[in-house]
Design a protein around this motif. Structure first.
Motif, PDB file in Angstrom:
ATOM      1  N   SER A 159      34.024  27.854  34.101  1.00 64.02           N
ATOM      2  CA  SER A 159      34.773  27.296  35.213  1.00 64.02           C
ATOM      3  C   SER A 159      36.145  27.957  35.237  1.00 64.02           C
ATOM      4  O   SER A 159      36.936  27.785  34.323  1.00 64.02           O
ATOM      5  CB  SER A 159      34.920  25.780  35.049  1.00 64.02           C
ATOM      6  OG  SER A 159      35.770  25.257  36.049  1.00 64.02           O
ATOM      7  N   GLY A 160      36.403  28.767  36.265  1.00 66.59           N
ATOM      8  CA  GLY A 160      37.676  29.468  36.321  1.00 66.59           C
ATOM      9  C   GLY A 160      37.848  30.190  37.637  1.00 66.59           C
ATOM     10  O   GLY A 160      36.997  30.139  38.519  1.00 66.59           O
ATOM     11  N   TYR A 161      38.992  30.876  37.785  1.00 57.28           N
ATOM     12  CA  TYR A 161      39.254  31.603  39.025  1.00 57.28           C
ATOM     13  C   TYR A 161      38.302  32.782  39.184  1.00 57.28           C
ATOM     14  O   TYR A 161      37.950  33.156  40.295  1.00 57.28           O
ATOM     15  CB  TYR A 161      40.706  32.069  39.055  1.00 57.28           C
ATOM     16  CG  TYR A 161      41.664  30.907  39.126  1.00 57.28           C
ATOM     17  CD1 TYR A 161      41.799  30.169  40.311  1.00 57.28           C
ATOM     18  CD2 TYR A 161      42.407  30.526  38.024  1.00 57.28           C
ATOM     19  CE1 TYR A 161      42.664  29.082  40.380  1.00 57.28           C
ATOM     20  CE2 TYR A 161      43.279  29.450  38.085  1.00 57.28           C
ATOM     21  CZ  TYR A 161      43.401  28.730  39.259  1.00 57.28           C
ATOM     22  OH  TYR A 161      44.242  27.651  39.324  1.00 57.28           O
ATOM     23  N   ALA A 162      37.919  33.411  38.077  1.00 55.04           N
ATOM     24  CA  ALA A 162      36.877  34.437  38.106  1.00 55.04           C
ATOM     25  C   ALA A 162      35.706  33.866  37.335  1.00 55.04           C
ATOM     26  O   ALA A 162      35.608  33.995  36.120  1.00 55.04           O
ATOM     27  CB  ALA A 162      37.364  35.731  37.476  1.00 55.04           C
ATOM     28  N   ALA A 163      34.806  33.194  38.030  1.00 51.20           N
ATOM     29  CA  ALA A 163      33.776  32.385  37.379  1.00 51.20           C
ATOM     30  C   ALA A 163      32.637  33.266  36.873  1.00 51.20           C
ATOM     31  O   ALA A 163      31.647  33.510  37.563  1.00 51.20           O
ATOM     32  CB  ALA A 163      33.253  31.312  38.325  1.00 51.20           C
ATOM     33  N   THR A 164      32.796  33.740  35.652  1.00 51.97           N
ATOM     34  CA  THR A 164      31.788  34.578  35.014  1.00 51.97           C
ATOM     35  C   THR A 164      30.498  33.802  34.800  1.00 51.97           C
ATOM     36  O   THR A 164      30.521  32.628  34.458  1.00 51.97           O
ATOM     37  CB  THR A 164      32.310  35.065  33.652  1.00 51.97           C
ATOM     38  OG1 THR A 164      33.573  35.703  33.845  1.00 51.97           O
ATOM     39  CG2 THR A 164      31.340  36.029  33.001  1.00 51.97           C
ATOM     40  N   ASN A 202      37.279  40.100  38.055  1.00 52.03           N
ATOM     41  CA  ASN A 202      38.644  40.213  38.546  1.00 52.03           C
ATOM     42  C   ASN A 202      38.982  38.911  39.244  1.00 52.03           C
ATOM     43  O   ASN A 202      38.234  38.470  40.126  1.00 52.03           O
ATOM     44  CB  ASN A 202      38.751  41.406  39.505  1.00 52.03           C
ATOM     45  CG  ASN A 202      40.163  41.634  40.009  1.00 52.03           C
ATOM     46  OD1 ASN A 202      40.710  40.807  40.718  1.00 52.03           O
ATOM     47  ND2 ASN A 202      40.731  42.781  39.661  1.00 52.03           N
ATOM     48  N   SER A 203      40.105  38.295  38.877  1.00 49.88           N
ATOM     49  CA  SER A 203      40.418  36.969  39.410  1.00 49.88           C
ATOM     50  C   SER A 203      40.590  36.968  40.924  1.00 49.88           C
ATOM     51  O   SER A 203      40.418  35.944  41.579  1.00 49.88           O
ATOM     52  CB  SER A 203      41.683  36.426  38.745  1.00 49.88           C
ATOM     53  OG  SER A 203      42.783  37.293  38.989  1.00 49.88           O
ATOM     54  N   GLY A 238      32.349  38.466  36.729  1.00 49.76           N
ATOM     55  CA  GLY A 238      31.275  39.359  36.328  1.00 49.76           C
ATOM     56  C   GLY A 238      29.995  38.598  36.037  1.00 49.76           C
ATOM     57  O   GLY A 238      30.008  37.386  35.779  1.00 49.76           O
ATOM     58  N   GLY A 239      28.869  39.292  36.076  1.00 46.85           N
ATOM     59  CA  GLY A 239      27.599  38.677  35.723  1.00 46.85           C
ATOM     60  C   GLY A 239      27.492  38.454  34.229  1.00 46.85           C
ATOM     61  O   GLY A 239      28.030  39.241  33.428  1.00 46.85           O
ATOM     62  N   GLY A 240      26.832  37.391  33.824  1.00 51.98           N
ATOM     63  CA  GLY A 240      26.637  37.112  32.408  1.00 51.98           C
ATOM     64  C   GLY A 240      25.758  38.172  31.759  1.00 51.98           C
ATOM     65  O   GLY A 240      24.825  38.691  32.368  1.00 51.98           O
ATOM     66  N   GLY A 269      26.433  42.582  35.466  1.00 54.53           N
ATOM     67  CA  GLY A 269      26.992  43.413  36.523  1.00 54.53           C
ATOM     68  C   GLY A 269      28.472  43.142  36.726  1.00 54.53           C
ATOM     69  O   GLY A 269      28.949  42.005  36.624  1.00 54.53           O
ATOM     70  N   ALA A 270      29.234  44.195  37.029  1.00 52.64           N
ATOM     71  CA  ALA A 270      30.668  44.070  37.262  1.00 52.64           C
ATOM     72  C   ALA A 270      30.956  43.656  38.698  1.00 52.64           C
ATOM     73  O   ALA A 270      30.182  43.954  39.617  1.00 52.64           O
ATOM     74  CB  ALA A 270      31.358  45.398  36.958  1.00 52.64           C
ATOM     75  N   THR A 271      32.089  42.959  38.897  1.00 56.04           N
ATOM     76  CA  THR A 271      32.567  42.662  40.237  1.00 56.04           C
ATOM     77  C   THR A 271      33.112  43.940  40.872  1.00 56.04           C
ATOM     78  O   THR A 271      33.806  44.718  40.215  1.00 56.04           O
ATOM     79  CB  THR A 271      33.693  41.614  40.170  1.00 56.04           C
ATOM     80  OG1 THR A 271      33.199  40.441  39.538  1.00 56.04           O
ATOM     81  CG2 THR A 271      34.193  41.265  41.552  1.00 56.04           C
TER      82      THR A 271
END
Length: 283
Positions: free
Chosen positions: A30-35, A130-131, A136-138, A146-148
């Motif tokens: 849970s975050g701004y960049a929800a990985t 990136n926020s 990014g994908g787990g 996978g990267a954003t």
């Protein structure tokens, strides 16, 4: 004519026991960049099938003794966390293992609460996030998440899990979850979970007032996260999926004495015992 690997059978030598262990997948961040949550770690001693992660090897088979009871522990999925307005690491997946008085305990990791961070055992790390754009994908047991991609506002797809034919069919386990995109985007497509039980992402806050999706039980799939926002403080990231333990041995040496309600099947001259909950086997 080339035969599909799915239809090939690799018998286990007399006196040997092959195994596959899958740890529990991580819950979603849970975050701004929800990985996305990582898939559970995988260890394998069957045929030429390596354990998960970049340093995975084909493990040595086990040798069981007659009359000895072996304890099977199946790792639970990581907890569903993140009901806050601040970044929260989600639940770590549980450990799967095989233990007995005459063997060295075999253990595979559950995925860590932050999708593998910068390193993982028996699995791959999360994709870069990136926020401003998304998570990014787990990481999966068989592939990096996978990267954003900058300026797309999409999260990265989850990494695929590891493929095994120990049951006689080709099955992927330990997939990572998709990352959540940024709320600044106007898209309606979400990142996909990796093959092997990884959960698909959900839409970012402002577009989906729902909990994250859960990873698949029995496959060790990672759960998807959710973006934090004070309007959506009552919602959680998804839970990780539980793992499994599989043993394969010559049918002539299988005792039939098990607990924990595993499924039991045969492939060629071998018997396969497949636990999705903890139990025991007495040889």
């Amino acid at each position: 004519m080339t035969l599909s690997r799915r239809f090939l059978s690799f018998p286990v030598a007399q006196g040997s026991v092959a195994y596959l262990l899958v740890g529990g997948g991580a819950g979603g961040f849970s975050g701004y960049a929800a990985t996305g949550g990582a898939g559970g770690g995988v260890r394998s001693s069957y045929s030429t099938e390596a354990s998960g992660g970049p340093n995975g090897v084909v493990e040595d088979m086990l040798s069981f003794s007659s009359g000895t009871t072996y304890t099977i522990t199946v790792g639970a999925g990581g907890a569903r966390l993140g009901n806050t307005v601040a970044p929260t690491w989600a639940g770590t997946g549980g450990v799967s293992s095989i233990s007995g008085s005459d063997i060295t305990t075999v253990t595979t990791t559950g995925s860590t609460s932050h999708s593998g961070g910068t390193s993982r055992d028996e699995g791959y790390v999360a994709g870069a996030g990136n926020s401003a754009y998304g998570g990014g994908g787990g990481g999966g047991a068989g592939q990096v998440g996978g990267a954003t991609v900058a300026y797309t506002y999409y999260g990265g797809d989850g990494g695929d899990g590891q493929t095994s034919t120990i049951t006689g069919s080709s099955v992927v386990r330990g997939g990572g979850a998709g990352g959540i995109g940024s709320s600044y985007g106007s898209y309606t497509t979400v990142a996909s979970g990796g093959a092997g039980g990884g959960a698909d992402a959900i839409l970012p806050f402002g577009r989906a007032s729902v909990d994250g999706n859960d990873g698949t039980d029995g496959l060790g799939g990672g759960g998807s996260g959710r973006n934090i926002h004070y309007y959506h403080s009552g919602y959680y990231g998804g839970a990780g999926g539980s793992g499994c333990v599989i043993l394969r041995m010559p049918t002539a040496e299988y005792s039939g004495t098990v607990t924990g309600s595993p499924s039991v099947s045969t492939s060629g001259s071998d018997t396969i015992i497949h636990w999705t909950g903890s139990g025991t086997y007495t040889h």
